[in-house]
Design a protein around this motif. Structure first.
Motif, PDB file in Angstrom:
ATOM      1  N   PHE A 270      53.351  40.633  78.240  1.00 19.49           N
ATOM      2  CA  PHE A 270      53.577  39.772  79.400  1.00 19.49           C
ATOM      3  C   PHE A 270      54.532  38.635  79.027  1.00 19.49           C
ATOM      4  O   PHE A 270      54.490  37.563  79.607  1.00 19.49           O
ATOM      5  CB  PHE A 270      52.255  39.180  79.899  1.00 19.49           C
ATOM      6  N   THR A 271      55.385  38.866  78.027  1.00 19.33           N
ATOM      7  CA  THR A 271      56.312  37.829  77.562  1.00 19.33           C
ATOM      8  C   THR A 271      57.212  37.362  78.698  1.00 19.33           C
ATOM      9  O   THR A 271      57.798  38.172  79.411  1.00 19.33           O
ATOM     10  CB  THR A 271      57.176  38.369  76.401  1.00 19.33           C
ATOM     11  N   ASP A 272      57.293  36.057  78.865  1.00 19.09           N
ATOM     12  CA  ASP A 272      58.168  35.426  79.850  1.00 19.09           C
ATOM     13  C   ASP A 272      57.892  35.898  81.282  1.00 19.09           C
ATOM     14  O   ASP A 272      58.776  35.917  82.127  1.00 19.09           O
ATOM     15  CB  ASP A 272      59.637  35.649  79.473  1.00 19.09           C
TER      16      ASP A 272
ATOM     17  N   VAL B 191      48.161  41.609  72.676  1.00 19.80           N
ATOM     18  CA  VAL B 191      48.643  41.168  73.976  1.00 19.80           C
ATOM     19  C   VAL B 191      49.509  39.943  73.744  1.00 19.80           C
ATOM     20  O   VAL B 191      49.185  39.072  72.945  1.00 19.80           O
ATOM     21  CB  VAL B 191      47.489  40.868  74.964  1.00 19.80           C
ATOM     22  N   ASP B 192      50.641  39.908  74.436  1.00 22.56           N
ATOM     23  CA  ASP B 192      51.600  38.824  74.243  1.00 22.56           C
ATOM     24  C   ASP B 192      51.938  38.188  75.587  1.00 22.56           C
ATOM     25  O   ASP B 192      52.492  38.845  76.466  1.00 22.56           O
ATOM     26  CB  ASP B 192      52.865  39.370  73.582  1.00 22.56           C
ATOM     27  N   PHE B 193      51.555  36.907  75.733  1.00 22.73           N
ATOM     28  CA  PHE B 193      51.885  36.118  76.919  1.00 22.73           C
ATOM     29  C   PHE B 193      52.913  35.038  76.575  1.00 22.73           C
ATOM     30  O   PHE B 193      53.072  34.073  77.308  1.00 22.73           O
ATOM     31  CB  PHE B 193      50.633  35.441  77.488  1.00 22.73           C
ATOM     32  N   GLN B 194      53.592  35.196  75.450  1.00 22.00           N
ATOM     33  CA  GLN B 194      54.521  34.167  74.983  1.00 22.00           C
ATOM     34  C   GLN B 194      55.503  33.761  76.086  1.00 22.00           C
ATOM     35  O   GLN B 194      56.096  34.606  76.742  1.00 22.00           O
ATOM     36  CB  GLN B 194      55.290  34.679  73.767  1.00 22.00           C
TER      37      GLN B 194
ATOM     38  N   ALA C 246      46.190  37.859  70.114  1.00 22.93           N
ATOM     39  CA  ALA C 246      46.460  37.339  71.456  1.00 22.93           C
ATOM     40  C   ALA C 246      47.414  36.160  71.315  1.00 22.93           C
ATOM     41  O   ALA C 246      47.071  35.148  70.724  1.00 22.93           O
ATOM     42  CB  ALA C 246      45.167  36.900  72.129  1.00 22.93           C
ATOM     43  N   ARG C 247      48.612  36.310  71.863  1.00 15.56           N
ATOM     44  CA  ARG C 247      49.636  35.264  71.746  1.00 15.56           C
ATOM     45  C   ARG C 247      49.847  34.587  73.102  1.00 15.56           C
ATOM     46  O   ARG C 247      50.238  35.231  74.061  1.00 15.56           O
ATOM     47  CB  ARG C 247      50.941  35.861  71.243  1.00 15.56           C
ATOM     48  N   PHE C 248      49.599  33.283  73.125  1.00 10.92           N
ATOM     49  CA  PHE C 248      49.830  32.441  74.292  1.00 10.92           C
ATOM     50  C   PHE C 248      50.830  31.346  73.931  1.00 10.92           C
ATOM     51  O   PHE C 248      50.821  30.272  74.497  1.00 10.92           O
ATOM     52  CB  PHE C 248      48.517  31.807  74.765  1.00 10.92           C
ATOM     53  N   GLU C 249      51.669  31.626  72.980  1.00 11.29           N
ATOM     54  CA  GLU C 249      52.601  30.630  72.456  1.00 11.29           C
ATOM     55  C   GLU C 249      53.587  30.189  73.540  1.00 11.29           C
ATOM     56  O   GLU C 249      54.172  31.004  74.240  1.00 11.29           O
ATOM     57  CB  GLU C 249      53.364  31.240  71.274  1.00 11.29           C
TER      58      GLU C 249
END
Length: 188
Positions: free
Chosen positions: A30-32, A50-53, A72-75
């Motif tokens: 879900f990046t960007d 999962v990537d929400f970066q 889990a990345r919320f960076e």
């Protein structure tokens, strides 16, 4: 070929979005991504990374009772409205470095699985250890904003443990961290 990831990279969701009770078996990207209205991941299960970066959560966002089995990345996310992680379970250390919230996200009942097993800090490169330290520091900041001092101490313990790998006991800094750990159990 086989699908390697669910890819919502740079997607835009203009209406309320529901992933409630969804099970993600493969990596979810879900990046960007921009969520213009509310988004609900309540009781979702992420079996893989999962990537929400850099995602933008512009409406109320829920990850209640969500399980993150892997990274889990919320960076660097942006969440100007409510962000609810009540009773979420993270099996590995999540990344909230440079995440921006208008108000502190709800962390009530957040679980971290088997911390002894999942938060082991193996000998890594100094850059990897500094990244790990930054992750703990970001989580500590969120816990402090929530006035959850028990969670804050837990993250502070992880931060100092990672720093102890960077600054071995041959240095003044390393000795002070080691003494703090041994004499006070990180303030507990």
């Amino acid at each position: 070929g086989k699908t390697q990831a669910i890819d919502f990279n740079e997607a835009t969701f203009r209406r309320d979005t529901y992933f409630r009770n969804t099970k993600f078996y493969i990596k979810a990207n879900f990046t960007d991504t921009r969520f213009h209205e509310s988004v609900n991941f309540t009781e979702a299960i992420f079996n893989n990374k999962v990537d929400f970066q850099e995602a933008s959560f512009l409406g109320f966002t829920q990850f209640r009772n969500t399980i993150f089995e892997d990274e889990a990345r919320f960076e660097a996310i942006s969440a100007p409205r409510g962000f609810d992680l009540t009773k979420a379970t993270f099996k590995t250390l999540p990344d909230f470095v440079q995440a921006h919230f208008a108000e502190a996200p709800r962390l009530d009942g957040v679980q971290h699985g088997d911390r002894k097993k999942n938060w082991q800090i193996p000998q890594k490169s100094d850059d990897e250890l500094r990244t790990l330290t930054a992750r703990f520091r970001a989580l500590k900041r969120l816990a402090l904003q929530n006035q959850d001092y028990e969670l804050e101490r837990l993250y502070f313990q992880g931060e100092l443990s990672a720093m102890n790998k960077i600054y071995p006991r041959e240095s003044w800094h390393g000795w002070m961290n080691w003494l703090y750990e041994k004499l006070s159990d990180f303030g507990r």
